[in-house]
Design an enzyme around this catalytic site. Structure first.
Site, mmCIF file in Angstrom:
data_model
loop_
_atom_site.group_PDB
_atom_site.id
_atom_site.type_symbol
_atom_site.label_atom_id
_atom_site.label_comp_id
_atom_site.label_asym_id
_atom_site.label_seq_id
_atom_site.Cartn_x
_atom_site.Cartn_y
_atom_site.Cartn_z
ATOM 1 N N CYS A 161 0.833 -1.206 0.000
ATOM 2 C CA CYS A 161 0.000 0.000 0.000
ATOM 3 C C CYS A 161 0.867 1.255 0.000
ATOM 4 O O CYS A 161 0.609 2.209 -0.730
ATOM 5 C CB CYS A 161 -0.939 -0.012 1.196
ATOM 6 N N CYS A 216 -6.692 -3.184 6.620
ATOM 7 C CA CYS A 216 -7.882 -2.338 6.513
ATOM 8 C C CYS A 216 -9.046 -3.025 5.795
ATOM 9 O O CYS A 216 -10.198 -2.768 6.111
ATOM 10 C CB CYS A 216 -7.533 -1.020 5.818
#
Length: 393
Positions: free
Chosen positions: A139, A237
């Protein structure tokens, strides 16, 4: 003319204080959050509905998107802060609240297509290939410091700013930027940033590099930020409740096939519940009756087999990493003594690093290391300086 900075705002206290500190230094700032996935695809229905109910209506402050910006970025790529968000609806609401308090424009970029390709698909493929990935590294690599930085440049910003606990320094002798550990060693995040390039380091600011978490919370409280006491995020997440195997099956619509537990010689010991449910070093949840404590020592996706062995079979003296990135120089001209971390929480171990070719390094440890895991990253340091790293293969 003031320098311009795009602040990557997750809704947490760290990025909020990074925004405050950057603006206090005289930068012209814009806040930005990333919408990384469609929440109805990720969240249980009850949790999604609960979050939606708290953000219905909402203010429309901070959505200062000009016609020129929409034309240059693409209207479909921008959503308002009242819509779905990157990690949660409430996180984006918190980020917008802080941006409003700091009198900063605020954008939400819809990057769900890119996130699916670069993060979720990689995450799933890694587990299916018998590896254990670190999606936070991907990410940072692909979303924040590649795609979001490109958006910042499109908006004619000079820098991207994040709330990472790390430091960037310029070495005038070599003309290169260096990545170093954050001053708060308990929060240091340099491990997940090792893939940053010289161009990315040049255009990135880490305002929290010299600070501690307690100092940051004190600043946030003093500024009246809504997230001053917000708990740090610990989980992936897009995976709720830590159930990554269930997430993979739900997301792909395919049930992971059962297979055999085998010993180091291939003898069948029992049946496993799907390769993705196991990782190197795992002891609990195997469901095997063995005369000695047994651990997962290898995963063989070609055979759909989970290899089980004794504790001493978990140790390795060397490993190979691919997809490497070096920061202070382009390549290793000679073996390098370094301290190597083989996972985020690893304290690091003395080793010698050899460059085998342009994309591969070999790391030889002074002492055998437990549960070296394919798919994780090996990152090596000299002192507080990140020399580089790569993916364990």
């Amino acid at each position: 003319m003031n320098k311009k900075a795009l602040i990557a705002m997750s809704g947490g206290v760290d990025s909020s204080v990074a925004a405050f500190l950057t603006k206090r230094q005289g930068f012209e700032c814009i806040g930005a959050s990333m919408k990384l996935f469609d929440n109805e695809d990720i969240w249980p229905a009850g949790e999604k509905n609960k979050a939606d109910s708290k953000i219905s209506g909402g203010d429309n402050y901070g959505q200062n998107i000009t016609a020129n910006n929409i034309a240059s970025i693409g209207k479909s790529d921008i959503t308002t802060g009242a819509e779905k968000s990157c990690c949660s609806l409430l996180d984006t609401q918190d980020a917008r609240s802080v941006a409003h308090r700091l009198d900063m424009p605020f954008y939400v970029f819809n990057l769900s297509r890119e996130f699916k390709k670069q993060i979720i698909n990689r995450f799933i493929a890694s587990y299916q290939n018998g590896e254990t990935p670190n999606p936070c590294i991907d990410c940072n690599r692909f979303m924040k410091f590649e795609i979001l930085l490109a958006r910042a440049k499109t908006l004619q910003m000079d820098y991207i700013v994040t709330g990472h606990y790390a430091k960037i320094e310029y070495d005038g002798g070599t003309g290169r930027y260096l990545l170093k550990k954050g001053a708060d060693t308990s929060k240091d995040q340099s491990y997940v940033l090792y893939a940053m390039t010289q161009e990315q380091l040049k255009h990135t600011l880490f305002p929290l590099g010299e600070m501690t978490k307690s100092e940051i919370r004190k600043i946030a409280a003093g500024q009246g930020f809504v997230n001053a006491d917000k708990r740090d995020s610990q989980d992936i997440c897009f995976v709720r409740d830590g159930g990554y195997a269930d997430f993979i099956e739900k997301y792909t619509g395919k049930k992971c096939k059962d297979g055999n537990f085998v010993d180091m010689h291939g003898k069948v010991l029992g049946r496993h519940k799907g390769l993705i449910r196991y990782t190197i070093g795992q002891r609990h949840g195997l469901g095997l009756s063995m005369p000695h404590p047994s651990y997962v020592v290898d995963l063989r996706p070609g055979e759909n087999a989970v290899v089980v062995g004794k504790h001493e079979q978990l140790f390795s003296t060397s490993l190979q990493v691919e997809d490497i990135n070096l920061i202070p120089f382009d390549r290793l001209d000679a073996p390098l003594r370094a301290v190597v971390k083989i996972r985020y929480a690893d304290p690091g171990h003395a080793a010698t690093v050899h460059q085998e070719n342009e994309s591969t390094l070999r790391i030889e440890f002074d002492e055998p290391q437990r549960a070296v895991t394919k798919g994780q990253s090996a990152v090596f340091y000299v002192g507080d300086t990140v020399i580089g790293g790569g993916i364990i293969r």
